[in-house]
Design an enzyme around this catalytic site. Structure first.
Site, PDB file in Angstrom:
ATOM      1  N   SER A 149       0.959  -1.086   0.048  1.00  9.42           N
ATOM      2  CA  SER A 149      -0.166   0.204   0.002  1.00  9.42           C
ATOM      3  C   SER A 149       0.984   1.350  -0.033  1.00  9.42           C
ATOM      4  CB  SER A 149      -0.923  -0.084   1.221  1.00  9.42           C
ATOM      5  OG  SER A 149      -1.491   1.114   1.563  1.00  9.42           O
ATOM      6  N   TYR A 162      -3.875  -0.714   9.897  1.00 10.07           N
ATOM      7  CA  TYR A 162      -3.772  -0.968   8.479  1.00 10.07           C
ATOM      8  C   TYR A 162      -2.238  -0.427   8.029  1.00 10.07           C
ATOM      9  CZ  TYR A 162      -4.648  -0.685   3.185  1.00 10.07           C
ATOM     10  OH  TYR A 162      -4.580  -1.032   2.069  1.00 10.07           O
TER      11      TYR A 162
HETATM   12  P1  NAP Z   1     -11.814  -5.068  -1.322  1.00  6.94           P
HETATM   13  O1  NAP Z   1     -12.572  -4.889  -2.738  1.00  6.94           O
HETATM   14  O2  NAP Z   1     -12.503  -4.900  -0.218  1.00  6.94           O
HETATM   15  O3  NAP Z   1     -11.238  -6.523  -1.580  1.00  6.94           O
HETATM   16  C1  NAP Z   1     -10.575  -7.101  -0.631  1.00  6.94           C
HETATM   17  C2  NAP Z   1     -10.667  -8.573  -0.779  1.00  6.94           C
HETATM   18  O4  NAP Z   1     -10.278  -9.204   0.518  1.00  6.94           O
HETATM   19  C3  NAP Z   1     -12.065  -9.067  -0.752  1.00  6.94           C
HETATM   20  O5  NAP Z   1     -12.204 -10.012  -1.772  1.00  6.94           O
HETATM   21  C4  NAP Z   1     -12.558  -9.615   0.635  1.00  6.94           C
HETATM   22  O6  NAP Z   1     -13.578 -10.548   0.507  1.00  6.94           O
HETATM   23  C5  NAP Z   1     -11.170 -10.056   1.001  1.00  6.94           C
HETATM   24  N1  NAP Z   1     -11.058 -10.599   2.151  1.00  6.94           N
HETATM   25  C6  NAP Z   1     -11.066  -9.518   3.292  1.00  6.94           C
HETATM   26  N2  NAP Z   1     -10.974 -10.345   4.456  1.00  6.94           N
HETATM   27  C7  NAP Z   1     -11.161 -11.530   4.031  1.00  6.94           C
HETATM   28  C8  NAP Z   1     -11.364 -12.639   4.762  1.00  6.94           C
HETATM   29  N3  NAP Z   1     -11.190 -12.809   6.161  1.00  6.94           N
HETATM   30  N4  NAP Z   1     -11.254 -13.936   4.219  1.00  6.94           N
HETATM   31  C9  NAP Z   1     -11.059 -14.097   2.710  1.00  6.94           C
HETATM   32  N5  NAP Z   1     -11.138 -12.965   2.014  1.00  6.94           N
HETATM   33  C10 NAP Z   1     -10.958 -11.837   2.897  1.00  6.94           C
HETATM   34  O7  NAP Z   1     -10.610  -3.931  -1.523  1.00  6.94           O
HETATM   35  P2  NAP Z   1      -9.453  -3.929  -2.483  1.00  6.94           P
HETATM   36  O8  NAP Z   1      -9.051  -2.396  -2.773  1.00  6.94           O
HETATM   37  O9  NAP Z   1      -9.512  -4.785  -3.885  1.00  6.94           O
HETATM   38  O10 NAP Z   1      -8.186  -4.596  -1.509  1.00  6.94           O
HETATM   39  C11 NAP Z   1      -7.556  -5.557  -2.034  1.00  6.94           C
HETATM   40  C12 NAP Z   1      -5.974  -5.516  -1.283  1.00  6.94           C
HETATM   41  O11 NAP Z   1      -5.469  -4.199  -1.918  1.00  6.94           O
HETATM   42  C13 NAP Z   1      -6.220  -5.122  -0.065  1.00  6.94           C
HETATM   43  O12 NAP Z   1      -4.889  -6.012   0.607  1.00  6.94           O
HETATM   44  C14 NAP Z   1      -5.932  -3.770   0.106  1.00  6.94           C
HETATM   45  O13 NAP Z   1      -5.234  -3.232   1.382  1.00  6.94           O
HETATM   46  C15 NAP Z   1      -4.957  -3.568  -0.927  1.00  6.94           C
HETATM   47  N6  NAP Z   1      -4.901  -2.154  -1.181  1.00  6.94           N
HETATM   48  C16 NAP Z   1      -6.187  -1.273  -1.719  1.00  6.94           C
HETATM   49  C17 NAP Z   1      -5.802  -0.123  -2.098  1.00  6.94           C
HETATM   50  C18 NAP Z   1      -6.869   0.785  -2.552  1.00  6.94           C
HETATM   51  O14 NAP Z   1      -6.840   1.947  -2.797  1.00  6.94           O
HETATM   52  N7  NAP Z   1      -8.001   0.078  -3.002  1.00  6.94           N
HETATM   53  C19 NAP Z   1      -4.723   0.421  -2.104  1.00  6.94           C
HETATM   54  C20 NAP Z   1      -3.546  -0.096  -1.429  1.00  6.94           C
HETATM   55  C21 NAP Z   1      -3.791  -1.414  -1.106  1.00  6.94           C
HETATM   56  P3  NAP Z   1     -15.151  -9.766   0.910  1.00  6.94           P
HETATM   57  O15 NAP Z   1     -15.454  -9.495  -0.369  1.00  6.94           O
HETATM   58  O16 NAP Z   1     -15.856 -11.128   1.308  1.00  6.94           O
HETATM   59  O17 NAP Z   1     -15.144  -8.781   1.818  1.00  6.94           O
END
Ligand code: NAP
Length: 257
Positions: A149, A162
């Site tokens: 991140s 986080y």
């Molecule tokens: P997201 O749409 O909320 O996706 C998160 C994913 O992780 C979802 O598939 C979620 O499943 C899964 N997850 C969370 N807890 C879980 C658990 N206990 N068991 C199994 N699966 C679980 O958000 P995203 O932005 O795509 O995030 C993906 C990654 O990118 C994360 O590590 C996040 O920190 C990182 N990230 C995101 C951003 C951003 O700007 N969006 C920036 C930097 C890093 P559910 O759908 O069931 O909740």
């Protein structure tokens, strides 16, 4: 560079949190590059499965709640049994909790650290135990890609667990690279900038924060999950065989500002 360097045909990838957001974007990119993909999710990832099959690749769904390390060994075993191997692990599943640092609870600390850091490590360990069985043989290498991140580099605000977890992901990426490079495994990370997903829904909905964020991004827009796919394909491919312990920012220029 030889032809087919980015080709993932014959490779098996596993993506956690593949049902939505960045996990879905990465999964589709890996499938388009030729990989079969195990979709690890706690909710039905049928949309992603259809996208992989549309790309002409095999998708295998592994249902698992990654809030504890309990399913880690099984998730790897199931993938190997269903798809024949595990060459590429993408540790994408992650959560965020927002609260003032003065009021932040132990519950929100533990929940985030467990998914984002503890499970990331133990799933990597389970995958690496499989990969070290064959990695380096015939030039075939294992690839582990962690999703970091901007808060791997910066402090952030109102997201203490986080920030701690993603800073930890940066350190662990380097540690795992140090230990597993000699065993034929590449360990790297991608640090997405501000990507429009569920994770950032609260920021997108906050008019002031949304404007402040957009103003700082040289590209002038939020990223899309598809923007992360190319970096994942690169790190998963032979083109990145000599890349180790690197945290690749895909952020529209945010960190350059
Ligand atoms: P997201 O749409 O909320 O996706 C998160 C994913 O992780 C979802 O598939 C979620 O499943 C899964 N997850 C969370 N807890 C879980 C658990 N206990 N068991 C199994 N699966 C679980 O958000 P995203 O932005 O795509 O995030 C993906 C990654 O990118 C994360 O590590 C996040 O920190 C990182 N990230 C995101 C951003 C951003 O700007 N969006 C920036 C930097 C890093 P559910 O759908 O069931 O909740």
């Amino acid at each position: 560079m030889s032809e087919g360097t980015f080709d993932l045909t014959g490779r098996v990838a596993m993506v956690t949190g593949a049902n939505t957001g960045i996990g879905q974007g990465i999964t589709v990119a890996l499938a388009n590059a030729g990989a079969d993909v195990a979709l690890v999710a706690r909710r039905d990832p049928s949309e992603t499965r259809e996208m992989v099959e549309k790309a002409g690749r095999r998708a295998h769904v592994v249902m698992a709640d990654l809030s504890s390390i309990e399913p880690c060994a099984r998730v790897v075993e199931e993938t190997v049994e269903a798809l024949g191997s595990l060459d590429i692990l993408v540790n994408n599943a992650g959560i965020i909790r927002r609260e003032d640092a003065l009021d932040f609870s132990e519950k929100d600390w533990d929940a985030v650290m467990d998914v984002n850091l503890k499970v990331l490590f133990f799933l990597s360990q389970a995958a690496a135990r499989h990969m070290t069985g064959w990695a380096s043989q015939g030039g075939r290498r294992g690839k582990i890609i962690n999703i970091a991140s901007m808060l791997t580099f910066q402090g952030g605000i109102r997201v203490p667990s986080y920030t701690a977890s993603k800073s930890g992901v940066g350190g662990l990426t380097k540690l795992m690279a140090n230990e597993w490079a000699p065993k034929g495994i590449n360990v790297n990370a991608i640090a997405p900038g501000y990507i429009a997903t569920n994770n950032t829904a609260a920021l997108q909905a906050d008019e002031t924060r949304n404007r402040q964020i957009m103003e700082r991004i040289p590209e002038g827009r939020w990223g899309d999950p598809a923007d992360i796919g190319g970096a994942a394909v690169f790190l998963a491919s032979r083109a990145a065989d000599y890349v180790q312990g690197h945290i690749l920012a895909v952020d529209g220029g945010w960190l350059a500002r």
